[in-house]
Design an enzyme around this catalytic site. Sequence first.
Site, short mmCIF file in Angstrom:
data_model
loop_
_atom_site.label_atom_id
_atom_site.label_comp_id
_atom_site.label_asym_id
_atom_site.label_seq_id
_atom_site.Cartn_x
_atom_site.Cartn_y
_atom_site.Cartn_z
N ARG A 129 0.85 -1.19 0.00
CA ARG A 129 0.00 0.00 0.00
C ARG A 129 0.89 1.24 0.00
NH1 ARG A 129 -2.83 3.05 4.72
NH2 ARG A 129 -3.97 4.60 3.50
N HIS A 180 -3.20 11.02 0.73
CA HIS A 180 -2.66 10.76 2.06
C HIS A 180 -2.08 12.06 2.62
CE1 HIS A 180 -0.98 7.37 4.76
NE2 HIS A 180 -0.76 8.51 5.39
N GLU A 197 -7.40 8.17 6.43
CA GLU A 197 -7.64 8.71 7.77
C GLU A 197 -8.28 10.10 7.76
OE1 GLU A 197 -4.17 8.45 10.24
OE2 GLU A 197 -4.19 6.26 10.25
N ASN A 250 -7.50 1.58 9.76
CA ASN A 250 -6.22 1.80 10.42
C ASN A 250 -6.45 1.79 11.92
OD1 ASN A 250 -5.21 2.21 7.88
ND2 ASN A 250 -4.63 4.34 8.17
N TYR A 273 -4.30 1.24 15.87
CA TYR A 273 -3.02 1.09 16.55
C TYR A 273 -3.14 0.78 18.03
CZ TYR A 273 -0.60 2.98 12.45
OH TYR A 273 -0.09 3.16 11.19
#
Length: 492
Positions: A96, A141, A186, A326, A328
């Site tokens: 990606r 992005h 995001e 995404n 974390y």
Amino acid sequence: MKTALLMILLGLCLADDEISNKRFPDEFMFGVSTSAYQIEGAWNEDDKSESIWDHMVHTNPDFIADRTNGDVACDSYHKFDEDLAILKETGVNHYRFSLSWTRILPTGYPDNINVAAVKYYKNVINKLKENGIEPVVTIYHWDLPQNFQDLQGFVNDSISDWFAEYARVCFSMFGDDVKYWITINEPQQVCTGGYGYGYFPPTIKSEALLEYQCVHNLLKAHAKAWHIYDDEFRSKQNGKVAITLDTSAYLPASDSDEDKEAAERIQQFTIGIYANPIFNGDWPEVVKTRVAQRSIAEGRSQSRLIEFTQEEIDFIKGTHDFFGLNVYTGYLVESLGYDPPVSEPPSKWQDQAVNTYQPSTWETTSTQYTKVVPWSVRSLLNWIKNHYDSPKIMITENGYPSSGNDKDDRRIYYIKGYLSNIRDAMEQDGVDVFGYTVWSIMDNFEWASGYTQKFGLYEVDFNSENRTRRARGSASFYKKVIETRCLVDNCI
């Protein structure tokens, strides 16, 4: 037993004998991720123009923790063959990466398509395909053309058209060889980071005001790009298009109804505000209701959250071919027990009305807010499954930050733990996860943290002109996982 205590115990006792011994399906995609500004360098070469990140690092170097920038970064623009070599060595199924808007369209508009940029990205895509690595391409992005930010960026209603035209160029130039597209990475960081708390460019602090206007415009931009692909390219190119949403996993701090409602509420304010219009249509009800009620109490004539027209609801709903995620870390959530008083200006915290925290017993990393809680991802995946009709999910980022090479064993622990809980969610809960992507294949420019945070399976020597890449132990670990489809030796 309180949920919090149970979760703390789970976080403390994760061991190898608790790691899933279920083999990942042969078709499951294991990959790694990067983004253009963070690795490419060559910030002003071959007619590339200035992005908002170029502008920020050059005009306000103190914004970056170590006063560095992405002018050279990993120098991937010149060293992709080396990147390809480490991708092959790791054995990934997909890679990606993102396209640079200002490299492809120096004016931001499709009036001048940069031949050098098209040649560069075609080379990247073709070489990946030749080596059996599926490109997963992110169109945006975070590196918005600065000339669009001068026109107010994502709070200008025209952004949806600017982005859609850029996306059309990307589909046209590269779509014959790309089967997985991410429209925007995001959006929470774009809107909350850029226009809410202001911790990312353009660093505008307008919580729950311009922040919500950004969300409204961004969702329309995504939807326009998706429809362009669906109407003009899908029948020939047969690809899939999605948006990648980011969130932490939010879990109730106790079994009380109040804490459960609080956890649900913040999950809706962080990811639901983006996902619900795309998957179900319109804003999440709790978000719409709370913001409207508080707006009236603040003396406003209408909600701070812009109401979608029925036409917009219908246009945005269904603009997904999978769910990009995404994730974390995780948090515990408790109810405030009261509704915050009205104040001016309003705040996102007041709208959400919850308290979040990470117990000190949870293992920490080199960043303050990324604690190691692999078990929390299973809860999040089930939440997504239950709220959005069991979508196919690709985890497009997940990774472990350290300040150097000393914590790579914990990176292995982290990746193994997350993959184990993902596998359990697939096997035991029926969650349809079809891919996992480590952030990142190599150390890179980590935005406001500069080069102080290391996420790479490969170390990059940023003091060397060659930007030498060296494998960490986590690269060997991940390679074995991909080869065996297993997290333990006795897989079944």
